[in-house]
Scaffold this motif. Sequence first.
Motif, PDB file in Angstrom:
ATOM      1  N   GLY A   1       0.797  -1.222   0.000  1.00 44.05           N
ATOM      2  CA  GLY A   1       0.000   0.000   0.000  1.00 44.05           C
ATOM      3  C   GLY A   1       0.828   1.270   0.000  1.00 44.05           C
ATOM      4  O   GLY A   1       0.274   2.372   0.016  1.00 44.05           O
ATOM      5  N   SER A   2       2.164   1.146  -0.038  1.00 48.79           N
ATOM      6  CA  SER A   2       3.020   2.343  -0.074  1.00 48.79           C
ATOM      7  C   SER A   2       2.978   2.961  -1.465  1.00 48.79           C
ATOM      8  O   SER A   2       2.470   2.359  -2.423  1.00 48.79           O
ATOM      9  CB  SER A   2       4.457   1.969   0.290  1.00 48.79           C
ATOM     10  OG  SER A   2       5.029   1.154  -0.726  1.00 48.79           O
ATOM     11  N   LEU A   3       3.512   4.166  -1.591  1.00 49.29           N
ATOM     12  CA  LEU A   3       3.516   4.857  -2.872  1.00 49.29           C
ATOM     13  C   LEU A   3       4.251   4.037  -3.932  1.00 49.29           C
ATOM     14  O   LEU A   3       3.773   3.910  -5.069  1.00 49.29           O
ATOM     15  CB  LEU A   3       4.160   6.243  -2.723  1.00 49.29           C
ATOM     16  CG  LEU A   3       4.264   7.073  -3.992  1.00 49.29           C
ATOM     17  CD1 LEU A   3       2.874   7.388  -4.539  1.00 49.29           C
ATOM     18  CD2 LEU A   3       5.041   8.344  -3.740  1.00 49.29           C
ATOM     19  N   VAL A   4       5.386   3.467  -3.568  1.00 44.84           N
ATOM     20  CA  VAL A   4       6.154   2.658  -4.519  1.00 44.84           C
ATOM     21  C   VAL A   4       5.324   1.460  -4.981  1.00 44.84           C
ATOM     22  O   VAL A   4       5.281   1.141  -6.172  1.00 44.84           O
ATOM     23  CB  VAL A   4       7.491   2.197  -3.891  1.00 44.84           C
ATOM     24  CG1 VAL A   4       8.225   1.240  -4.830  1.00 44.84           C
ATOM     25  CG2 VAL A   4       8.364   3.385  -3.567  1.00 44.84           C
ATOM     26  N   ALA A   5       4.642   0.797  -4.050  1.00 41.27           N
ATOM     27  CA  ALA A   5       3.824  -0.364  -4.401  1.00 41.27           C
ATOM     28  C   ALA A   5       2.665   0.032  -5.314  1.00 41.27           C
ATOM     29  O   ALA A   5       2.364  -0.667  -6.292  1.00 41.27           O
ATOM     30  CB  ALA A   5       3.298  -1.038  -3.140  1.00 41.27           C
ATOM     31  N   LEU A   6       2.026   1.152  -5.022  1.00 30.35           N
ATOM     32  CA  LEU A   6       0.907   1.608  -5.856  1.00 30.35           C
ATOM     33  C   LEU A   6       1.375   1.989  -7.256  1.00 30.35           C
ATOM     34  O   LEU A   6       0.720   1.652  -8.257  1.00 30.35           O
ATOM     35  CB  LEU A   6       0.200   2.784  -5.189  1.00 30.35           C
ATOM     36  CG  LEU A   6      -0.540   2.478  -3.887  1.00 30.35           C
ATOM     37  CD1 LEU A   6      -1.062   3.762  -3.243  1.00 30.35           C
ATOM     38  CD2 LEU A   6      -1.685   1.513  -4.135  1.00 30.35           C
ATOM     39  N   LEU A   7       2.506   2.692  -7.331  1.00 28.99           N
ATOM     40  CA  LEU A   7       3.011   3.093  -8.645  1.00 28.99           C
ATOM     41  C   LEU A   7       3.467   1.876  -9.458  1.00 28.99           C
ATOM     42  O   LEU A   7       3.251   1.829 -10.674  1.00 28.99           O
ATOM     43  CB  LEU A   7       4.150   4.098  -8.489  1.00 28.99           C
ATOM     44  CG  LEU A   7       3.746   5.485  -7.969  1.00 28.99           C
ATOM     45  CD1 LEU A   7       4.973   6.346  -7.734  1.00 28.99           C
ATOM     46  CD2 LEU A   7       2.779   6.171  -8.916  1.00 28.99           C
ATOM     47  N   GLN A   8       4.081   0.902  -8.803  1.00 28.16           N
ATOM     48  CA  GLN A   8       4.493  -0.300  -9.523  1.00 28.16           C
ATOM     49  C   GLN A   8       3.278  -1.074 -10.023  1.00 28.16           C
ATOM     50  O   GLN A   8       3.271  -1.586 -11.131  1.00 28.16           O
ATOM     51  CB  GLN A   8       5.365  -1.203  -8.650  1.00 28.16           C
ATOM     52  CG  GLN A   8       5.794  -2.483  -9.340  1.00 28.16           C
ATOM     53  CD  GLN A   8       6.433  -2.241 -10.711  1.00 28.16           C
ATOM     54  OE1 GLN A   8       7.219  -1.305 -10.878  1.00 28.16           O
ATOM     55  NE2 GLN A   8       6.078  -3.056 -11.697  1.00 28.16           N
ATOM     56  N   SER A   9       2.249  -1.129  -9.218  1.00 27.21           N
ATOM     57  CA  SER A   9       1.022  -1.801  -9.646  1.00 27.21           C
ATOM     58  C   SER A   9       0.422  -1.110 -10.867  1.00 27.21           C
ATOM     59  O   SER A   9       0.005  -1.759 -11.825  1.00 27.21           O
ATOM     60  CB  SER A   9       0.019  -1.813  -8.489  1.00 27.21           C
ATOM     61  OG  SER A   9      -1.215  -2.329  -8.913  1.00 27.21           O
ATOM     62  N   ALA A  10       0.388   0.219 -10.832  1.00 31.72           N
ATOM     63  CA  ALA A  10      -0.149   0.974 -11.967  1.00 31.72           C
ATOM     64  C   ALA A  10       0.734   0.820 -13.192  1.00 31.72           C
ATOM     65  O   ALA A  10       0.237   0.731 -14.325  1.00 31.72           O
ATOM     66  CB  ALA A  10      -0.295   2.445 -11.594  1.00 31.72           C
ATOM     67  N   GLY A  11       2.053   0.774 -13.001  1.00 31.29           N
ATOM     68  CA  GLY A  11       2.962   0.599 -14.128  1.00 31.29           C
ATOM     69  C   GLY A  11       2.842  -0.774 -14.750  1.00 31.29           C
ATOM     70  O   GLY A  11       2.967  -0.940 -15.962  1.00 31.29           O
ATOM     71  N   ALA A  12       2.581  -1.793 -13.912  1.00 35.63           N
ATOM     72  CA  ALA A  12       2.498  -3.165 -14.418  1.00 35.63           C
ATOM     73  C   ALA A  12       1.146  -3.484 -15.036  1.00 35.63           C
ATOM     74  O   ALA A  12       1.060  -4.094 -16.093  1.00 35.63           O
ATOM     75  CB  ALA A  12       2.794  -4.143 -13.287  1.00 35.63           C
ATOM     76  N   ALA A  13       0.078  -3.059 -14.376  1.00 39.75           N
ATOM     77  CA  ALA A  13      -1.268  -3.459 -14.808  1.00 39.75           C
ATOM     78  C   ALA A  13      -2.090  -2.314 -15.388  1.00 39.75           C
ATOM     79  O   ALA A  13      -3.194  -2.524 -15.872  1.00 39.75           O
ATOM     80  CB  ALA A  13      -2.012  -4.071 -13.634  1.00 39.75           C
ATOM     81  N   GLY A  14      -1.608  -1.100 -15.328  1.00 38.40           N
ATOM     82  CA  GLY A  14      -2.380   0.049 -15.796  1.00 38.40           C
ATOM     83  C   GLY A  14      -3.151   0.672 -14.642  1.00 38.40           C
ATOM     84  O   GLY A  14      -3.160   0.150 -13.527  1.00 38.40           O
ATOM     85  N   LEU A  15      -3.796   1.764 -14.909  1.00 36.93           N
ATOM     86  CA  LEU A  15      -4.539   2.484 -13.875  1.00 36.93           C
ATOM     87  C   LEU A  15      -5.871   1.808 -13.582  1.00 36.93           C
ATOM     88  O   LEU A  15      -6.589   1.427 -14.508  1.00 36.93           O
ATOM     89  CB  LEU A  15      -4.807   3.929 -14.309  1.00 36.93           C
ATOM     90  CG  LEU A  15      -3.597   4.839 -14.499  1.00 36.93           C
ATOM     91  CD1 LEU A  15      -4.044   6.181 -15.045  1.00 36.93           C
ATOM     92  CD2 LEU A  15      -2.862   5.034 -13.200  1.00 36.93           C
ATOM     93  N   SER A  16      -6.191   1.674 -12.311  1.00 38.70           N
ATOM     94  CA  SER A  16      -7.525   1.189 -11.934  1.00 38.70           C
ATOM     95  C   SER A  16      -8.525   2.310 -12.172  1.00 38.70           C
ATOM     96  O   SER A  16      -8.144   3.453 -12.446  1.00 38.70           O
ATOM     97  CB  SER A  16      -7.528   0.783 -10.462  1.00 38.70           C
ATOM     98  OG  SER A  16      -7.340   1.927  -9.648  1.00 38.70           O
ATOM     99  N   ALA A  17      -9.784   1.996 -12.052  1.00 35.10           N
ATOM    100  CA  ALA A  17     -10.822   3.017 -12.258  1.00 35.10           C
ATOM    101  C   ALA A  17     -10.669   4.145 -11.247  1.00 35.10           C
ATOM    102  O   ALA A  17     -10.791   5.330 -11.595  1.00 35.10           O
ATOM    103  CB  ALA A  17     -12.206   2.394 -12.149  1.00 35.10           C
ATOM    104  N   GLY A  18     -10.401   3.802 -10.006  1.00 34.19           N
ATOM    105  CA  GLY A  18     -10.223   4.828  -8.974  1.00 34.19           C
ATOM    106  C   GLY A  18      -9.001   5.687  -9.232  1.00 34.19           C
ATOM    107  O   GLY A  18      -9.037   6.910  -9.058  1.00 34.19           O
ATOM    108  N   ALA A  19      -7.905   5.043  -9.645  1.00 32.36           N
ATOM    109  CA  ALA A  19      -6.687   5.798  -9.948  1.00 32.36           C
ATOM    110  C   ALA A  19      -6.894   6.693 -11.168  1.00 32.36           C
ATOM    111  O   ALA A  19      -6.428   7.834 -11.192  1.00 32.36           O
ATOM    112  CB  ALA A  19      -5.525   4.843 -10.179  1.00 32.36           C
TER     113      ALA A  19
END
Length: 135
Positions: free
Chosen positions: A60-78
């Motif tokens: 849930g850290s910023l690095v984890a969220l950004l890596q998730s977005a970089g790997a899978a794309g932006l979620s609807a909320g993001a």
Amino acid sequence: MKRGLFTIIGVTAGAVGAVALAPVALTMAGFTSAGIAAGSLAASMMSSAAIANGGGVAVGSLVALLQSAGAAGLSAGAAAAVASVGGAAGAVIGGAADLFSRSRSPPSHEEEDDGNEEEEEIEMLFLESKDLVPK
């Protein structure tokens, strides 16, 4: 030109542009679909986060969220959050353009206000009544 037109254009362009360019920005920072790129800003962030958390990156850290977005794309909320920030930035820029365009151009007939509305109305009524009276 209509008042507020540049603001509307700015909000729309900012929101759409931010959502469209977010994946590009993430990739450039080093958050790729294959993981964090070596020697990138993302690698530096991950190293700092790991040191601060005793060896691992917190869920849930910023690095984890950004890596998730970089790997899978932006979620609807993001995507909604990114669009909101982009729209707000576009509104500021568009509002400034509206303000600048109004200060550089003469007022339109609709915006012109000389404060004599009552006198103009009386004059119109007088002219209309003059036409009704037979000569």
